[in-house]
Scaffold this motif. Structure first.
Motif, mmCIF file in Angstrom:
data_model
loop_
_atom_site.group_PDB
_atom_site.id
_atom_site.type_symbol
_atom_site.label_atom_id
_atom_site.label_comp_id
_atom_site.label_asym_id
_atom_site.label_seq_id
_atom_site.Cartn_x
_atom_site.Cartn_y
_atom_site.Cartn_z
ATOM 1 N N ILE A 109 0.834 -1.200 0.000
ATOM 2 C CA ILE A 109 0.000 0.000 0.000
ATOM 3 C C ILE A 109 0.872 1.254 0.000
ATOM 4 N N LEU A 110 1.947 1.250 0.799
ATOM 5 C CA LEU A 110 2.837 2.409 0.844
ATOM 6 C C LEU A 110 3.564 2.612 -0.489
ATOM 7 N N ALA A 111 3.935 1.510 -1.138
ATOM 8 C CA ALA A 111 4.593 1.635 -2.458
ATOM 9 C C ALA A 111 3.632 2.246 -3.467
ATOM 10 N N GLY A 112 2.379 1.780 -3.447
ATOM 11 C CA GLY A 112 1.399 2.369 -4.354
ATOM 12 C C GLY A 112 1.134 3.828 -4.038
ATOM 13 N N ALA A 113 1.072 4.162 -2.736
ATOM 14 C CA ALA A 113 0.856 5.560 -2.353
ATOM 15 C C ALA A 113 2.036 6.425 -2.773
ATOM 16 N N GLY A 114 3.267 5.869 -2.684
ATOM 17 C CA GLY A 114 4.427 6.625 -3.139
ATOM 18 C C GLY A 114 4.383 6.944 -4.619
ATOM 19 N N LEU A 115 3.724 6.120 -5.412
ATOM 20 C CA LEU A 115 3.623 6.369 -6.857
ATOM 21 C C LEU A 115 2.598 7.440 -7.203
ATOM 22 N N VAL A 116 1.540 7.571 -6.374
ATOM 23 C CA VAL A 116 0.461 8.489 -6.733
ATOM 24 C C VAL A 116 0.422 9.739 -5.863
ATOM 25 N N ALA A 117 1.016 9.695 -4.679
ATOM 26 C CA ALA A 117 0.956 10.845 -3.775
ATOM 27 C C ALA A 117 2.005 11.877 -4.151
ATOM 28 N N GLN A 118 1.878 13.069 -3.584
ATOM 29 C CA GLN A 118 2.797 14.155 -3.879
ATOM 30 C C GLN A 118 3.371 14.724 -2.592
ATOM 31 N N GLY A 119 4.565 15.310 -2.733
ATOM 32 C CA GLY A 119 5.177 15.990 -1.605
ATOM 33 C C GLY A 119 5.595 15.047 -0.497
ATOM 34 N N ARG A 120 5.561 15.571 0.728
ATOM 35 C CA ARG A 120 6.026 14.821 1.893
ATOM 36 C C ARG A 120 4.943 13.949 2.516
ATOM 37 N N MET A 121 3.784 13.850 1.887
ATOM 38 C CA MET A 121 2.727 12.982 2.414
ATOM 39 C C MET A 121 3.159 11.529 2.440
ATOM 40 N N VAL A 122 4.092 11.146 1.556
ATOM 41 C CA VAL A 122 4.570 9.768 1.543
ATOM 42 C C VAL A 122 5.248 9.442 2.863
ATOM 43 N N LEU A 123 6.057 10.360 3.387
ATOM 44 C CA LEU A 123 6.696 10.138 4.679
ATOM 45 C C LEU A 123 5.656 10.076 5.804
ATOM 46 N N PHE A 124 4.578 10.868 5.670
ATOM 47 C CA PHE A 124 3.513 10.814 6.683
ATOM 48 C C PHE A 124 2.854 9.437 6.687
ATOM 49 N N TYR A 125 2.596 8.860 5.509
ATOM 50 C CA TYR A 125 1.978 7.525 5.437
ATOM 51 C C TYR A 125 2.892 6.486 6.058
ATOM 52 N N ALA A 126 4.201 6.583 5.751
ATOM 53 C CA ALA A 126 5.140 5.614 6.322
ATOM 54 C C ALA A 126 5.214 5.771 7.837
#
Length: 524
Positions: A109-126
């Motif tokens: 799920i985090l890998a998929g979110a990293g492909l579609v999300a923008q900015g630093r939100m990826v670090l927030f999800y992790a």
């Protein structure tokens, strides 16, 4: 990259998000249908079933484009990832902890979110996934777990950040490449449109000829120069037999000058390799295609002719003024000398005066006629009778003189040209042939041949000594002559009159004699 609408929907990001939603739906349905049979939710079956059912509902509620338009794609991604982490954490708690494999699904799920999300939100999800997994493991530790579980959970949490950051960097790289490809594609499309416009409007004809002799592409100017409506799909050799050997016809850096196509225009033809820059010497492209350039030389010659006639007009005016006045005095003096009846020397001088006076008068007449060349009125003249009557004029002296001329012209042959112009052209050509021929029967030949569709060529040959190579390029120059009593304007005027009728007059090889060819249309 510019597909974002005013309502926040981004079509380019929705495509990968749609595949991620499809993966969510499969996982949620798998939990709901076969989770308990696979020993998932063994610690709390009701919590597991509730979480699986909620997961299916969340995917169905948030997995369609209208949700993206309603929330905005960035908010939708955040909402979906938070729901994924919370529900997968509940399922992990109900299934015995991190050993149930739920952290692996979180990584996906985090890998998929990293492909579609923008900015630093990826670090927030992790970070959110890390907190959730650590919190579940802390609860399990106080419920009887071992401290060694924290090492494995910590490694998993580090993996959350690594996978999220890596996926995000790959997505940024892909978007950068996509943006570069889009910008280059737009620049290429613009350049292609400009090139097409230039080729369509350029004065030269351009066509691409396949290895089978069929035209692949051509600009409108090429069709206009060759006298056809459309060239694509046509076999070029069917329009003109000259194109049967394109590289022999158009080879070399300078190409060649020929009258080509049904229109019969004088064109400069050059052939180059269309797909290989190194093929210029041979004219063959890498794909067997040939690029042909056609230049209208009639327009160039018309411009040159206009400049030439302007200069010649000034020359004629000055010649008429400067020569006719002394000419009148010469002729008047010659008449007075004949009345006095002096000796033989004076008679010889009188003859010289008269001969030169007539020569000057003839030169003035030719130059003036050239300066005010009348507009041609072409008609389909029957060549057989026209040439026969002209030969009769040359053969008035005796029957033996008539045998010198041999005319082989079909009765149906016609030539589209002004009658007076054709008479003047043939009078010069046949007169020159008679002057230089051997005088034997058939030493002057006149015949016709077909020159493509709707075109005909009239040949005048003699068996005389011919024209030496050093003088062949000058025979059509004004005032160039090898005859002691010639003005040097006969062939020049003949060619000018031919071009005024859309025809051409050229000198061809015919050792040892001379061979002149008048080529034009058979019908007006």
């Amino acid at each position: 990259m510019r597909a974002t609408a005013a309502d926040g929907f981004d079509a380019t990001r929705w495509v990968p998000l749609r595949y991620l939603n499809f993966f969510r739906l499969i996982i949620a349905g798998f939990f709901l249908v076969a989770g308990l049979e696979l020993n998932l939710g063994s610690d709390a079956p009701k919590v597991f079933n509730g979480a699986a059912l909620a997961y299916v509902g969340a995917v169905l509620a948030l997995g369609f484009p209208d949700a993206a338009r309603r929330f905005g794609i960035d908010r939708l991604i955040s909402l979906q990832v938070i729901i994924d982490i919370v529900l997968l954490t509940l399922i992990m708690w109900a299934s015995g902890g991190y050993r149930s494999g739920m952290p692996v699904l979180m990584m996906v799920i985090l890998a998929g979110a990293g492909l579609v999300a923008q900015g630093r939100m990826v670090l927030f999800y992790a970070a959110l996934a890390t907190v959730a997994v650590l919190a579940e493991n802390v609860w399990r530790y106080f419920s009887g777990g071992t401290p060694g579980d924290f090492l494995q959970v910590g490694i998993v949490c580090i993996g959350f950040f690594g996978i999220a950051i890596t996926a995000h960097l790959l997505a940024l790289r892909a978007r950068t490449n996509e943006s570069l490809a889009v910008s280059r594609g737009e620049a290429l499309a613009t350049q292609q449109a400009v090139n097409e416009r230039i080729i369509r409007d350029m004065q030269d004809g351009v066509l691409v000829l396949g290895a089978d002799g069929i035209v692949r592409q051509a600009n409108p100017r090429a069709a206009e120069l060759l006298g056809v409506y459309q060239l694509e799909g046509l076999r070029l050799a069917d329009l003109d037999e000259e194109f049967a050997d394109v590289h022999g016809l158009c080879g070399g850096p300078e190409g060649s000058l020929r009258r080509l196509g049904p229109a019969g225009k004088l064109l400069r033809c050059r052939a180059l390799g269309a797909l290989d820059d190194d093929a210029n010497e041979t004219g063959h492209g890498a794909g067997g295609e040939t690029l042909i350039y056609l230049t209208d030389f009639e327009e160039i010659q018309t411009h040159v002719q206009q400049l030439k006639l302007a200069a010649l007009g000034r020359l004629t005016a000055s010649m008429a003024h400067e020569i006719r006045n002394p000419l009148s005095a010469v002729t008047q003096a010659a008449e007075l000398l004949t009345e006095e009846k002096r000796g033989e020397v004076q008679t010889r001088l009188i003859r010289i005066i008269n001969d030169n006076a007539r020569r000057i008068e003839r030169m003035i007449r030719d130059v003036l006629a050239l300066g005010r060349r009348e507009e041609a009125l072409p008609e389909a003249l029957p060549l057989a009778s026209f040439v026969s009557s002209l030969i009769d004029e040359f053969a008035l002296a005796s029957g033996a003189e008539r045998e010198i001329y041999c005319a082989d012209i079909p009765h149906e042959a016609t030539f589209a040209i002004d009658r007076a112009h054709l008479h003047q052209i043939l009078d010069n050509l046949i007169g020159n042939a008679r002057r230089y021929c051997s005088g034997k029967p058939g030493s002057v030949r006149v015949f016709v041949s077909a020159e493509g569709i709707g075109r005909i060529a009239l040949h005048v040959l003699d068996d005389g000594p011919g024209i030496v190579e050093s003088e062949r390029g000058r025979v059509f120059e004004p005032f160039f002559t090898t005859h002691p009593k010639g003005t040097g304007l006969g062939l020049y005027i003949a060619r000018e009159l031919a071009e005024a009728n859309g025809a051409s007059l050229e000198l061809r090889d015919n050792a040892p004699g001379a061979h002149f060819v008048l080529t034009g249309r058979s019908q007006p």
